[in-house]
Design an enzyme around this catalytic site. Structure first.
Site, PDB file in Angstrom:
ATOM      1  N   GLU A 179       0.975  -1.164  -0.413  1.00 16.10           N
ATOM      2  CA  GLU A 179       0.242  -0.405   0.088  1.00 16.10           C
ATOM      3  C   GLU A 179       0.668   1.506   0.329  1.00 16.10           C
ATOM      4  OE1 GLU A 179      -2.644  -0.396   3.212  1.00 16.10           O
ATOM      5  OE2 GLU A 179      -3.757  -2.608   2.201  1.00 16.10           O
ATOM      6  N   ASN A 206       2.125  -5.576  -2.688  1.00 16.30           N
ATOM      7  CA  ASN A 206       0.740  -5.634  -2.377  1.00 16.30           C
ATOM      8  C   ASN A 206      -0.478  -4.548  -2.562  1.00 16.30           C
ATOM      9  OD1 ASN A 206      -1.373  -7.421  -1.589  1.00 16.30           O
ATOM     10  ND2 ASN A 206      -1.287  -6.811  -0.077  1.00 16.30           N
ATOM     11  N   HIS A 248     -10.467  -6.051  -2.429  1.00 15.53           N
ATOM     12  CA  HIS A 248     -11.391  -5.210  -1.659  1.00 15.53           C
ATOM     13  C   HIS A 248     -12.988  -4.712  -2.341  1.00 15.53           C
ATOM     14  CE1 HIS A 248      -9.434  -6.314   2.221  1.00 15.53           C
ATOM     15  NE2 HIS A 248      -8.573  -5.642   1.448  1.00 15.53           N
ATOM     16  N   GLU A 306      -6.881 -10.632  -1.575  1.00 23.47           N
ATOM     17  CA  GLU A 306      -7.768  -9.651   0.211  1.00 23.47           C
ATOM     18  C   GLU A 306      -8.475 -10.061   0.119  1.00 23.47           C
ATOM     19  OE1 GLU A 306      -6.190  -6.269   2.497  1.00 23.47           O
ATOM     20  OE2 GLU A 306      -4.362  -7.030   2.262  1.00 23.47           O
ATOM     21  N   ASP A 314     -12.965  -9.746  -0.888  1.00 23.36           N
ATOM     22  CA  ASP A 314     -13.919  -9.546  -0.102  1.00 23.36           C
ATOM     23  C   ASP A 314     -14.777  -8.257  -0.889  1.00 23.36           C
ATOM     24  OD1 ASP A 314     -12.764  -7.332   0.999  1.00 23.36           O
ATOM     25  OD2 ASP A 314     -12.476  -7.979   2.940  1.00 23.36           O
TER      26      ASP A 314
HETATM   27  O1  G3I Z   1      -5.471  -7.584  18.706  1.00 22.72           O
HETATM   28  C1  G3I Z   1      -6.094  -5.956  19.478  1.00 22.72           C
HETATM   29  C2  G3I Z   1      -6.773  -6.157  21.089  1.00 22.72           C
HETATM   30  O2  G3I Z   1      -5.941  -6.729  22.317  1.00 22.72           O
HETATM   31  C3  G3I Z   1      -7.918  -4.985  20.970  1.00 22.72           C
HETATM   32  O3  G3I Z   1      -8.595  -4.965  22.261  1.00 22.72           O
HETATM   33  C4  G3I Z   1      -8.405  -4.390  19.988  1.00 22.72           C
HETATM   34  C5  G3I Z   1      -8.855  -3.271  20.377  1.00 22.72           C
HETATM   35  O4  G3I Z   1      -9.284  -2.357  19.265  1.00 22.72           O
HETATM   36  O5  G3I Z   1      -7.298  -4.062  19.313  1.00 22.72           O
HETATM   37  C6  G3I Z   1      -6.876  -5.903  18.728  1.00 22.72           C
HETATM   38  O6  G3I Z   1      -6.434  -5.836  16.886  1.00 22.72           O
HETATM   39  C7  G3I Z   1      -6.649  -5.192  16.117  1.00 22.72           C
HETATM   40  C8  G3I Z   1      -6.177  -6.351  15.325  1.00 22.72           C
HETATM   41  O7  G3I Z   1      -6.815  -5.954  13.919  1.00 22.72           O
HETATM   42  C9  G3I Z   1      -7.057  -7.831  14.810  1.00 22.72           C
HETATM   43  O8  G3I Z   1      -8.373  -7.635  15.342  1.00 22.72           O
HETATM   44  C10 G3I Z   1      -6.182  -3.690  15.186  1.00 22.72           C
HETATM   45  O9  G3I Z   1      -7.259  -2.873  16.286  1.00 22.72           O
HETATM   46  C11 G3I Z   1      -6.481  -3.615  14.273  1.00 22.72           C
HETATM   47  O10 G3I Z   1      -6.474  -2.427  13.664  1.00 22.72           O
HETATM   48  C12 G3I Z   1      -6.439  -4.668  13.047  1.00 22.72           C
HETATM   49  O11 G3I Z   1      -7.717  -4.258  11.947  1.00 22.72           O
HETATM   50  C13 G3I Z   1      -5.939  -5.589  10.892  1.00 22.72           C
HETATM   51  C14 G3I Z   1      -6.324  -4.087   9.829  1.00 22.72           C
HETATM   52  O12 G3I Z   1      -5.431  -5.119   8.781  1.00 22.72           O
HETATM   53  C15 G3I Z   1      -5.067  -2.967  10.222  1.00 22.72           C
HETATM   54  O13 G3I Z   1      -4.671  -2.130   9.438  1.00 22.72           O
HETATM   55  C16 G3I Z   1      -7.736  -6.491  10.344  1.00 22.72           C
HETATM   56  O14 G3I Z   1      -7.684  -7.287  11.363  1.00 22.72           O
HETATM   57  C17 G3I Z   1      -6.781  -6.372   8.759  1.00 22.72           C
HETATM   58  O15 G3I Z   1      -7.879  -7.792   8.731  1.00 22.72           O
HETATM   59  C18 G3I Z   1      -6.557  -5.731   8.333  1.00 22.72           C
HETATM   60  O16 G3I Z   1      -5.766  -6.386   6.776  1.00 22.72           O
HETATM   61  C19 G3I Z   1      -5.323  -5.458   5.955  1.00 22.72           C
HETATM   62  C20 G3I Z   1      -4.375  -5.918   5.201  1.00 22.72           C
HETATM   63  O17 G3I Z   1      -3.457  -5.799   6.153  1.00 22.72           O
HETATM   64  C21 G3I Z   1      -3.841  -4.962   4.718  1.00 22.72           C
HETATM   65  N1  G3I Z   1      -5.128  -4.411   3.449  1.00 22.72           N
HETATM   66  C22 G3I Z   1      -6.183  -3.896   3.838  1.00 22.72           C
HETATM   67  C23 G3I Z   1      -6.622  -5.110   5.156  1.00 22.72           C
HETATM   68  C24 G3I Z   1      -8.727  -4.861   5.308  1.00 22.72           C
HETATM   69  O18 G3I Z   1      -7.536  -3.263   6.697  1.00 22.72           O
END
Ligand code: G3I
Length: 489
Positions: free
Chosen positions: A166, A206, A243, A272, A274
């Site tokens: 990105e 990516n 996406h 990725e 969806d």
């Molecule tokens: O694990 C913590 C947890 O302990 C805490 O309580 C909670 C509070 O918000 O956060 C949890 O972590 C989160 C994590 O996902 C696991 O669920 C983060 O806040 C959250 O920001 C994170 O989001 C991820 C996101 O990337 C971050 O940029 C998504 O799961 C994940 O699906 C997403 O994936 C990205 C790809 O890497 C790149 N392309 C876009 C895609 C979708 O955004």
């Protein structure tokens, strides 16, 4: 709940039928030979028929949920760690690496015969706090050290790495970030560092919103890849995140985008996927676009059930919250099953060239270990299993019977006396497994003078994606690379 959600297996229908044919022959029953391309019942098996993979993002925290892990292990043959291999997870403190969550996913996947994509090494987001506060030459060095540290840990184990994620704005210019602030060459430095760190893994750029060919960001990324290829910057693949959520949808020119990137000499993958409300037409359309482009090597959806999605309110995945297959699942499966074998000459390793068909050399009765030239590891039946359909892998040579192969006068490679090395299909990426010896051409192999072992039915070479313990063996177009050379001794 559809009943077939629980009866589908990873064993190709053809092999189940092959076993039935053998049993019928033993009882003097005449059977009609089944269609070699009978429809597959899982996404991974269906994609493998044309040499592609079908993957999912996996979250380590969900692996203990049996509905989740059952679907993930059954349906998919590629896995991406949703968050566990990102910089904040793998280097929480500078110079202190942590691979526990990433390894949890890697081990879960490889124990089930699934391959793993690495995601991601250099990204403006999900940086650990210490990295966010760096800039200039200090950040540049931290990026290099991070790539080296993480790639050393996973060296030889992964199918691909999203090296840079990105890095572009919507208009095709570079995204302003602390990494961009270290100099415009940061992306190529990341790729050169990555190639040196692990020459055997495919290196991908990516991004999202690069699916529409006429979009500025797509052109920006395209121009960077073209520039890299013209100057010899190492890059093997482009990941289109796909996406189609949050207002995005499948563009009519998606296939043009895929084929245009591929024409630059890189593989493309949908990394990725969806789709808002899991539109069946969009899912079928994006799958068909990939199938229509030989260098589109696979599709990954960004989660298993709707409830696992980062955008769960849009219900964008192939399984509902209870794990039932949705209509979109069927539309994808049908599209995959309609594909003909992939005619791609795409390499399994970077920089591949083709080589002429060699002649067989090893005498019948010879045998012993099958040792990979690149890895030094042996072709191994996991856990000394004797079960039909067990996929073979690379493992440290140990002299045990699950690594002892005999070449017979009928070109079989037998193990334990009664099991044969067996190709589960004839297309690129088809699994190589053990199966009761049945005399068919998918169990016959030429052991050639140049070190390759080619399937009599497919003409393709025994091939591995990496060098580590647990790497699975497949068949693939012969490329002349060392990942397709083996010594039988
Ligand atoms: O694990 C913590 C947890 O302990 C805490 O309580 C909670 C509070 O918000 O956060 C949890 O972590 C989160 C994590 O996902 C696991 O669920 C983060 O806040 C959250 O920001 C994170 O989001 C991820 C996101 O990337 C971050 O940029 C998504 O799961 C994940 O699906 C997403 O994936 C990205 C790809 O890497 C790149 N392309 C876009 C895609 C979708 O955004």
């Amino acid at each position: 709940m559809e009943k077939e959600a629980f009866v589908a297996t990873r064993t190709p229908a053809r092999l189940l039928l092959a076993g039935a044919v053998a049993a019928a022959a033993a009882f003097g029953v005449i059977m009609v030979t089944p269609d070699a391309n009978a429809a597959a019942g899982t996404l991974g098996a269906a994609a493998a028929q044309s040499g592609r993979y079908f993957g999912t993002a996996v979250a380590a925290s969900r692996l203990g949920d049996s509905t989740y892990s059952t679907i993930a292990g059954r349906e998919f043959d590629m896995v991406t760690a949703e968050n566990e291999m990102k910089p904040d997870a793998t280097e929480p403190n500078r110079g202190q690496f942590s691979f526990s969550s990433g390894d949890q996913i890697y081990n879960w996947a490889t124990q089930r015969g699934l391959k793993v994509r690495g995601h991601t090494l250099a990204w403006h987001s999900q940086q650990p706090g210490w990295m966010q506060s760096l800039s200039g030459s200090s950040l540049r060095q931290a990026m290099i050290d991070h790539i080296n540290g993480v790639m050393a840990h996973y060296k030889g184990k992964l199918a691909a790495w999203d090296v840079v994620n990105e890095a572009f704005n919507e208009d095709g210019s570079r995204r302003s970030s602390n990494l961009q602030g270290t100099g415009n060459d940061w992306i190529e430095v990341a790729f050169r560092t990555a190639r040196s760190a692990d020459p055997s893994v495919k290196l991908c750029y990516n991004d999202y919103n690069i699916e529409n060919w006429s979009y500025g960001k797509t052109q920006g990324v395209y121009n960077m890849i073209r520039d890299f290829k013209s100057r010899g910057v190492p890059i093997d693949c482009v990941g289109l995140q796909t996406h189609f959520t949050g207002g995005s949808s499948l563009p009519g020119n998606f296939q043009t985008t895929l084929s245009s990137f591929a024409a630059l000499g890189v593989d493309v993958a949908l990394t990725e996927v969806d789709v808002t409300n899991a539109s069946t037409s969009q899912y079928a359309g994006l799958t068909q676009a990939c199938i229509n482009v030989p260098r589109c090597i696979g599709i990954t959806v960004w989660g298993v059930r709707d409830s696992d999605s980062w955008r769960s309110s849009e219900s964008p995945l192939l399984f509902d919250n209870s794990g039932n297959k949705k209509a979109a699942y069927t539309s994808v499966l049908n599209a995959l099953n309609s594909a003909s074998p992939n005619p791609t000459t795409s390499p399994t390793s970077p920089g591949t060239t083709t080589s002429p068909t060699p002649s067989p050399t090893v005498s019948p009765g010879g045998g012993g270990r099958i040792v990979g030239a690149q890895s030094g590891r042996c072709v191994d039946v996991p856990n000394s299993s004797t079960s039909n359909g067990t996929r073979v892998q690379l493992y440290d040579c140990n002299g045990q019977s699950n690594q002892a192969w005999t070449l017979t006068s009928s070109k079989q490679l037998t193990v334990y006396g009664s099991r044969c090395l067996d190709a589960a299909g004839s297309g690129n990426g088809s699994a190589v497994q053990i199966y009761s010896c049945n005399g068919q051409a998918n169990q016959q192999w030429n052991v050639n003078s140049n070190g390759t072992i080619t399937g009599v039915q497919s003409g393709r070479c025994l091939d591995v994606w990496g060098t580590g313990n647990g790497q699975q063996v497949q068949i693939y177009d012969c490329s002349g690379q060392s990942n397709q050379r083996f010594a039988l001794n």
